[in-house]
Write an enzyme that holds these catalytic residues in place. Sequence first.
Site, short mmCIF file in Angstrom:
data_model
loop_
_atom_site.label_atom_id
_atom_site.label_comp_id
_atom_site.label_asym_id
_atom_site.label_seq_id
_atom_site.Cartn_x
_atom_site.Cartn_y
_atom_site.Cartn_z
N ASP A 1 -4.20 5.15 -1.56
CA ASP A 1 -5.08 5.61 -2.72
C ASP A 1 -4.53 6.63 -3.84
OD1 ASP A 1 -6.90 4.14 -1.39
OD2 ASP A 1 -8.27 5.70 -0.44
N ARG B 1 -11.22 4.15 -2.52
CA ARG B 1 -12.28 4.59 -2.56
C ARG B 1 -13.17 5.38 -3.69
NH1 ARG B 1 -11.77 9.22 1.70
NH2 ARG B 1 -11.21 7.49 3.01
N LEU C 1 -2.98 -6.72 2.96
CA LEU C 1 -1.55 -7.11 2.43
C LEU C 1 -1.09 -5.77 1.55
CD1 LEU C 1 -1.64 -10.67 1.81
CD2 LEU C 1 -0.16 -9.65 3.46
#
Length: 403
Positions: free
Chosen positions: A141, A188, A296
């Site tokens: 992230d 997120r 992936l």
Amino acid sequence: MTPTPRGNLIIGQSGGATAVINASLVGVVEAALEDKRVDGIYGMLHGIEGLLKEDIIDLRQQPASLWPQLRHTPSAALGSCRYKLQDNDLEHVIEIFRRYNIRYMLYIGGNDSADTAHRLSKAAHQSNYDLSIISVPKTIDNDLPHTDHCPGYGSAARFLALATMDSTMNTISIPWHYPVKVIETMGRDAGWLTVASALGKRDEIDPPHIILTPEHPFSADRFLTQVEEIYRRIGYVIIVAAETIRDEKGQALGTVGQVGTDAFQHPLLSGAAQNLVELVKQHLKLRARFDKPGDLQRMASTCISVTDQQEAYLVGQMGTLAALSGESDKMVTLVRHDQPSYHCTTDLIDLTEIANVQRLLPAEYLDESKTMVTQSFYEYALPLIGEPLPQYKRLETTRLTKR
């Protein structure tokens, strides 16, 4: 800062696995193997959750030939977890540390893992137990603050750039079949992964044509206007959207597919791409489909960035050295240098500055439309993905005169 007593060292991995998280593990272990202050070197299976069960292995018993190979192996070799420590767990963990004479702990993970390390550090201090805890950063992230970037991101960014380029080739070959494609990325609350899809874009017609990030509210009307304009001009449209994009009321588009929350109360969303596809089909009457790379993008070994892997090893290695120097309750950070060429050194930051804090995508990385990246983002991200991306060629389409 006083070096801690001679004792044992324990390592854990936490959160979503990446393509290079094991490089950090190897960095931690190899640095510990070279230091005579470390007796036992232990691994907690499945992070702090495994530690609570005393599910621990002796890493000194592993063959020496394993570590160079593990450095190139994706996913978390020790196993991971998403367990939120309960208040009554803290005393239990400190008691386990005492019995195993663990004086150093390295925890490889992201925001929530930093919170776990910080709480354990406080608990050790309150119990008058001499313990050094260092957090080793990891997250695709790329949303940890006070570090230039996070190990794991460069490889995931490379994967998404290539996936966007490759997936588009099918659309180009038969654009009237499904002229609109949506690619859904993880992420997120920050759009770092989503914007990475543009790293292979060299001109206006290259994909993606629209990028949708969580930082900016989604407007269905504005989106549909953009899609229609691009379709009329180019003949097809490639959209890359974060799974957590939200409308102007703050409602996640993926709520239709929400499947609950994780241990840290983060929503588990699924459905943003499907929602966008339905909008296009219903309002523009265009055929549309979506791709979801899923896991992936976290750990595709074919897209590991050499730069990312080297830096993942570096933060593991420097985490061990910091702990052995008596540092505690801190996270290793990457400090960027662009002269004479791109490279990183490391530093430390207090975990109070990291735990449960997110770094969102800077405003200067998106253009005025908030749906495409700027040159500043290319300058930031391209050094992180390793080797230059390929340039795909197209045939000239000068047609023969009809006879």
